[in-house]
Design an enzyme around this catalytic site. Structure first.
Site, PDB file in Angstrom:
ATOM      1  N   LYS A 217       0.872  -1.187   0.000  1.00  0.00           N
ATOM      2  CA  LYS A 217       0.000   0.000   0.000  1.00  0.00           C
ATOM      3  C   LYS A 217       0.902   1.228   0.000  1.00  0.00           C
ATOM      4  CE  LYS A 217      -2.171   3.038   2.059  1.00  0.00           C
ATOM      5  NZ  LYS A 217      -1.961   4.448   1.696  1.00  0.00           N
ATOM      6  N   GLU A 291       8.937   0.686  11.251  1.00  0.00           N
ATOM      7  CA  GLU A 291       9.994   1.696  11.043  1.00  0.00           C
ATOM      8  C   GLU A 291       9.317   3.048  11.210  1.00  0.00           C
ATOM      9  OE1 GLU A 291      13.112   1.145  10.581  1.00  0.00           O
ATOM     10  OE2 GLU A 291      13.266  -0.890   9.803  1.00  0.00           O
ATOM     11  N   CYS A 325      13.208  10.237   7.968  1.00  0.00           N
ATOM     12  CA  CYS A 325      12.973   9.732   9.331  1.00  0.00           C
ATOM     13  C   CYS A 325      14.233   9.842  10.185  1.00  0.00           C
ATOM     14  CB  CYS A 325      12.484   8.293   9.284  1.00  0.00           C
ATOM     15  SG  CYS A 325      13.539   7.242   8.281  1.00  0.00           S
ATOM     16  N   GLU A 422       8.855  15.352  16.097  1.00  0.00           N
ATOM     17  CA  GLU A 422       9.386  15.245  14.744  1.00  0.00           C
ATOM     18  C   GLU A 422       8.677  16.262  13.833  1.00  0.00           C
ATOM     19  OE1 GLU A 422       8.305  11.789  12.440  1.00  0.00           O
ATOM     20  OE2 GLU A 422      10.387  11.534  11.855  1.00  0.00           O
TER      21      GLU A 422
END
Ligand code: NDP
Length: 511
Positions: A217, A291, A325, A422
């Site tokens: 996906k 992750e 990331c 973040e």
């Protein structure tokens, strides 16, 4: 023979040349704030790129219309123009894809000798290389990242993952000796928008090598290179159902996570969604790798090569607009060199070109979506409201599209939201430290544990510091280097499990 007027008479050339007269500067000019070198545009053409108006899902080796008949538009974030409509997957589409993957797993792929699987995976890698230019351009159009990055980082490393894992397909018994490794079955794989094709490769290549079939996906805003990968998979003659791609939104991903015939979920995305998935799967016995996000510290010691370190800072936070990331989004700089590092960083930031991602001179492309732009702008405001000082380069940005100038905050406290959360944009926080112990304590003081960087001239200091930072990957005197042979993954809220290298095969195997 013509006389060379510049040739020195006699020996001792450097001494005798009148450098002043020749107007040769002995030192390069100092980089002053605001000085920019203007480059002529170097635009990549997209004329040869063939995109369909509408894309269906890729299920059982064919492109099929979505069961609901609904589509989502995907846009170029640099121009806000629509690129294509892609199918909006619902739970029925997901079911079709999972069952195609199940049949392919039972009937062909898991029974095929590893050496045969390897041939298909190699073929995919070769075709990706052949179509690298097209893939790079589409990645840039759909995601906003500079073409310079998509053609030198995203696409080559994505192909390298297929090459690397093709090599393991017939060597699993050597990779895991005496353990009788078996594929887990059907893998459901969900990827984000920051490295669309690369993340797909991280997921698909090890799964296929280990004998699993796949339902992928892609992210809602960047589905196009995954659909081009589906074309490559058709060209590679991969048996139908081995790789299936269902496009859509969050609910499509959720349907994949919940499907009872899926044996393993591999998710890359935000910590928030990762936690939801972990809760959904609790007690079901499905394998899971996550992750997730990061807030990595990039530590500059006073004995580092400072000019190189400044390049490292630029690479760590402005690469891919900071949508990374493992971005070194927290700079920790030793107090004694903080002023000079900040001055050099400011000068370097003023030379960065923000703008058309299709221009090969561009350093920083478009923010991936309006939603992400709003999120970054909210943090820019929150940082100032909390008392931090914002610096942004003053470069021009286009009128249309989504843009953020390279930015950093000083006067930052450990408790500020901009230090803890973040941002996923080109925004750096800068803090100082006095001792290695203080640097380590600050580096570890976040809920995340994905990556980090250490810059120093002393090897012993590298080992001392890196061994005490709780993060999956730490670079020394460099940043953001990726290699398929090297495992990648996080601690704490950055996730669990590893992708890449031998470690990346294990989650796709049962023993
Ligand atoms: P999201 O978590 O919002 O989305 C990631 C993927 O999950 C997308 O395909 C998304 O679909 C899908 N999704 C959304 N909701 C659900 C759900 N309830 N169930 C299943 N799937 C769902 O993250 P972003 O796309 O915003 O990506 C950025 C994040 O990814 C950052 O936090 C970043 O740190 C992290 N990341 C981590 C990496 C790592 O290796 N650790 C690498 C790259 C990114 P849709 O797009 O349609 O919403």
């Amino acid at each position: 023979m013509k006389k060379n007027k510049l040739a020195p008479k006699g020996s001792g050339a450097a001494k005798k040349l009148n450098i002043k007269k020749l107007n040769i500067k002995t030192k390069p000019p100092a980089l002053k704030k605001g000085i920019r070198i203007e480059y002529a545009p170097s635009l990549e053409s997209s004329d040869h790129i063939q995109l369909q108006k509408t894309y269906g899902h890729f299920i059982d080796g064919k492109f099929v219309e979505p069961r609901s008949g609904q589509y989502l538009a995907t846009h170029n974030p640099a121009t806000e123009e629509k690129l294509a409509d892609v199918a909006l997957g619902n739970s029925q589409d997901v079911h079709d894809a999972v069952m195609a993957a199940r049949r392919a797993s039972d009937k062909t792929w898991s029974r095929m000798p590893g050496s045969e699987r390897a041939k298909y995976i190699f073929r995919i890698a070769r075709l990706m290389q052949e179509r690298a230019r097209e893939l790079a351009i589409i990645e840039t159009l759909d995601g906003g990242k500079p073409l310079r990055e998509s053609r030198t980082v995203d696409i080559p490393i994505a192909a390298a993952h297929f090459f690397y894992y093709a090599g393991w397909a017939d060597k699993l018994e050597y990779a895991f000796p005496n353990r009788k490794a078996q594929p887990v079955g059907v893998a459901g794989q969900i990827v984000p928008w920051n490295f669309p094709l690369l993340m797909a490769a991280w997921k698909i290549a090890p799964a296929l090598a280990a004998g699993n079939t796949v339902v992928l996906k892609p992210a809602e805003t960047t589905p196009l290179t995954a659909l081009k990968l589906a074309e490559i998979i058709q060209m590679a003659d991969l048996p139908p159902g081995v790789v299936n791609i269902v496009t859509g939104a969050g609910a499509t991903g959720q349907a994949l996570v919940e499907h009872p015939e899926v044996n393993k979920i591999a998710f890359t995305g935000s910590t928030l969604v990762g936690k939801k998935i972990q809760k959904m799967l609790a007690g079901q016995g499905k394998k899971l790798t996550l992750e997730l996000g990061g807030k990595s510290a990039n530590i500059i010691f006073e004995d580092a090569a400072l000019d190189q370190a400044v390049e490292g800072i630029v690479d760590s936070i402005f690469f891919n607009q900071g949508h990374v990331c493992c971005a070194g989004s927290r700079l920790l700089v030793q107090e004694s060199v903080a002023k000079i590092v900040i001055r050099k960083l400011q000068a370097r930031m003023d030379t960065l070109i923000v703008g058309n991602p299709m221009d090969k001179n561009t350093d920083i492309g478009a923010i991936n979506s309006k939603m992400q732009l709003n999120k970054i702008e909210e943090y820019l405001q929150a940082g100032q409201d909390e008392g931090a000082t914002l610096y942004q380069s003053q470069c021009a940005v286009p009128n249309k599209g989504y843009w953020v100038r390279p930015s950093f905050f000083t006067d930052v406290a450990q408790s500020h939201r901009i230090t803890q959360e973040e941002i996923f944009g080109p925004v750096l926080t800068i803090q100082t430290f006095r001792t290695p112990e203080e640097a380590i304590e600050k580096a570890n003081n976040t809920p995340y544990g994905l990556a980090g960087g250490v810059w120093t001239d002393k090897g012993a200091k590298i080992f001392k510091v890196t061994s005490q930072i709780k993060a999956g990957v730490i670079w020394a005197n460099t940043y953001n280097r990726f290699d398929p042979t090297s495992p990648f993954g996080g601690y704490k809220e950055s996730g669990m499990g590893r992708e890449g290298g031998l470690h990346g095969l294990a989650p796709y195997l049962k023993f």
